[in-house]
Structures are given as C-alpha cells and as structure tokens.
Design a protein around this motif. Structure first.
Motif, short mmCIF file in Angstrom:
data_model
loop_
_atom_site.label_atom_id
_atom_site.label_comp_id
_atom_site.label_asym_id
_atom_site.label_seq_id
_atom_site.Cartn_x
_atom_site.Cartn_y
_atom_site.Cartn_z
N GLU A 174 0.85 -1.19 0.00
CA GLU A 174 0.00 0.00 0.00
C GLU A 174 0.88 1.24 0.00
O GLU A 174 1.92 1.26 0.63
CB GLU A 174 -0.90 0.01 1.23
N PHE A 175 0.44 2.26 -0.71
CA PHE A 175 1.15 3.53 -0.72
C PHE A 175 0.54 4.45 0.34
O PHE A 175 -0.67 4.64 0.38
CB PHE A 175 1.05 4.21 -2.08
N ASP A 176 1.40 5.00 1.18
CA ASP A 176 0.99 5.98 2.17
C ASP A 176 0.50 7.24 1.46
O ASP A 176 0.86 7.51 0.31
CB ASP A 176 2.20 6.31 3.06
N ARG A 177 -0.29 8.00 2.15
CA ARG A 177 -0.82 9.24 1.58
C ARG A 177 0.30 10.17 1.13
O ARG A 177 0.19 10.85 0.11
CB ARG A 177 -1.74 9.94 2.58
N SER A 178 1.39 10.21 1.88
CA SER A 178 2.51 11.08 1.50
C SER A 178 3.07 10.71 0.13
O SER A 178 3.42 11.58 -0.66
CB SER A 178 3.62 11.02 2.55
N LEU A 179 3.12 9.42 -0.18
CA LEU A 179 3.62 8.98 -1.48
C LEU A 179 2.59 9.26 -2.58
O LEU A 179 2.96 9.71 -3.67
CB LEU A 179 3.98 7.50 -1.45
N SER A 180 1.34 9.05 -2.29
CA SER A 180 0.28 9.35 -3.27
C SER A 180 0.30 10.83 -3.63
O SER A 180 0.14 11.21 -4.79
CB SER A 180 -1.09 8.96 -2.72
N GLU A 181 0.51 11.68 -2.63
CA GLU A 181 0.58 13.12 -2.87
C GLU A 181 1.81 13.48 -3.70
O GLU A 181 1.74 14.33 -4.59
CB GLU A 181 0.59 13.88 -1.55
N LEU A 182 2.94 12.82 -3.43
CA LEU A 182 4.16 13.07 -4.20
C LEU A 182 3.95 12.68 -5.66
O LEU A 182 4.40 13.38 -6.56
CB LEU A 182 5.35 12.31 -3.60
N ILE A 183 3.27 11.57 -5.89
CA ILE A 183 2.98 11.13 -7.26
C ILE A 183 2.18 12.20 -7.99
O ILE A 183 2.46 12.54 -9.14
CB ILE A 183 2.26 9.78 -7.26
N GLU A 184 1.18 12.76 -7.32
CA GLU A 184 0.37 13.83 -7.93
C GLU A 184 1.21 15.08 -8.17
O GLU A 184 1.10 15.72 -9.21
CB GLU A 184 -0.82 14.16 -7.04
N GLU A 185 2.04 15.45 -7.19
CA GLU A 185 2.86 16.66 -7.30
C GLU A 185 3.85 16.58 -8.46
O GLU A 185 4.21 17.61 -9.04
CB GLU A 185 3.63 16.90 -6.00
N THR A 186 4.32 15.39 -8.77
CA THR A 186 5.33 15.23 -9.82
C THR A 186 4.69 14.88 -11.17
O THR A 186 5.38 14.40 -12.07
CB THR A 186 6.35 14.15 -9.44
N ASP A 187 3.41 15.13 -11.29
CA ASP A 187 2.69 14.88 -12.55
C ASP A 187 2.89 13.46 -13.06
O ASP A 187 3.22 13.23 -14.23
CB ASP A 187 3.11 15.89 -13.63
N ASN A 188 2.74 12.51 -12.17
CA ASN A 188 2.84 11.09 -12.51
C ASN A 188 4.18 10.68 -13.10
O ASN A 188 4.26 9.81 -13.96
CB ASN A 188 1.68 10.68 -13.43
N THR A 189 5.25 11.32 -12.63
CA THR A 189 6.60 10.90 -12.99
C THR A 189 6.91 9.57 -12.31
O THR A 189 7.73 8.80 -12.80
CB THR A 189 7.63 11.96 -12.53
N ILE A 190 6.23 9.28 -11.21
CA ILE A 190 6.44 8.05 -10.45
C ILE A 190 5.39 7.03 -10.88
O ILE A 190 4.20 7.29 -10.85
CB ILE A 190 6.34 8.32 -8.94
N LEU A 191 5.87 5.85 -11.27
CA LEU A 191 5.00 4.76 -11.68
C LEU A 191 5.13 3.59 -10.72
O LEU A 191 6.17 3.43 -10.09
CB LEU A 191 5.37 4.29 -13.09
N ARG A 192 4.09 2.79 -10.66
CA ARG A 192 4.11 1.59 -9.81
C ARG A 192 4.15 0.37 -10.72
O ARG A 192 3.45 0.29 -11.71
CB ARG A 192 2.84 1.55 -8.97
N GLU A 193 5.00 -0.59 -10.33
CA GLU A 193 5.07 -1.86 -11.04
C GLU A 193 5.02 -2.96 -9.98
O GLU A 193 5.92 -3.05 -9.14
CB GLU A 193 6.34 -1.95 -11.87
N ASP A 194 3.98 -3.78 -10.03
CA ASP A 194 3.83 -4.86 -9.04
C ASP A 194 4.58 -6.11 -9.47
O ASP A 194 4.76 -6.37 -10.64
CB ASP A 194 2.34 -5.22 -8.88
N TYR A 195 5.00 -6.87 -8.47
CA TYR A 195 5.60 -8.19 -8.75
C TYR A 195 5.00 -9.22 -7.85
O TYR A 195 4.26 -8.95 -6.97
CB TYR A 195 7.13 -8.18 -8.63
#
Length: 82
Positions: free
Chosen positions: A61-82
């Motif tokens: 699970e992504f903490d709210r702080s990480l979800s907010e960072l993803i939004e702030e960086t215009d989706n520069t951060i991607l998630r890849e599950d394994y």
C-alpha cells in the motif's frame, strides 16, 4: 545526485537499476511512504525527464505522503507490481 544535510554532510541515493528512460527502485514492503530516497529519485527523474518506477509487491500500500508526491510530480512516479 547529492544534497547537503543540516550539518553539511553530503547525502545522495542511486536507483537499483537504470534502463532506457526509467529509474527503478525495488522495495519489498507492505507499506511505502515518500521517503527521502524516493523524493531524491523523483527530483532526479523530473529534472532529467525520466520516469521513476517503484517495483513493489502487489499487496504493498502507498501511504498518503507517497500518493501526494505522485500527484505533485505529474505522474513521474510509476508503480510496477511483482
């Protein structure tokens, strides 16, 4: 990439892998927050026009702080599950 801490000690981080236009950070955790390491790599990715891929277990699970960072960086951060 390095920055200075409060006492002027250089600190930096590296991605676990760099391939094409992506930086990969592999984490095996149940909860992931916007750590200093992730923030530095996100800054590097944004500055250089790259994507930061967080490779995590599907149950992570992504903490709210990480979800907010993803939004702030215009989706520069991607998630890849394994």
């Amino acid at each position: 990439m390095t920055t200075q801490t409060q006492h002027q000690v250089p600190r930096g981080t590296r991605a676990d892998a760099e391939k094409f236009n992506r930086l990969y950070l592999i984490k095996n955790v149940k909860m992931l927050r916007a750590t200093y390491q992730i923030r530095l790599l996100a800054f590097k990715a944004t500055s250089e026009g790259l994507k930061l891929v967080l490779k995590v277990p599907s149950a992570c699970e992504f903490d709210r702080s990480l979800s907010e960072l993803i939004e702030e960086t215009d989706n520069t951060i991607l998630r890849e599950d394994y």
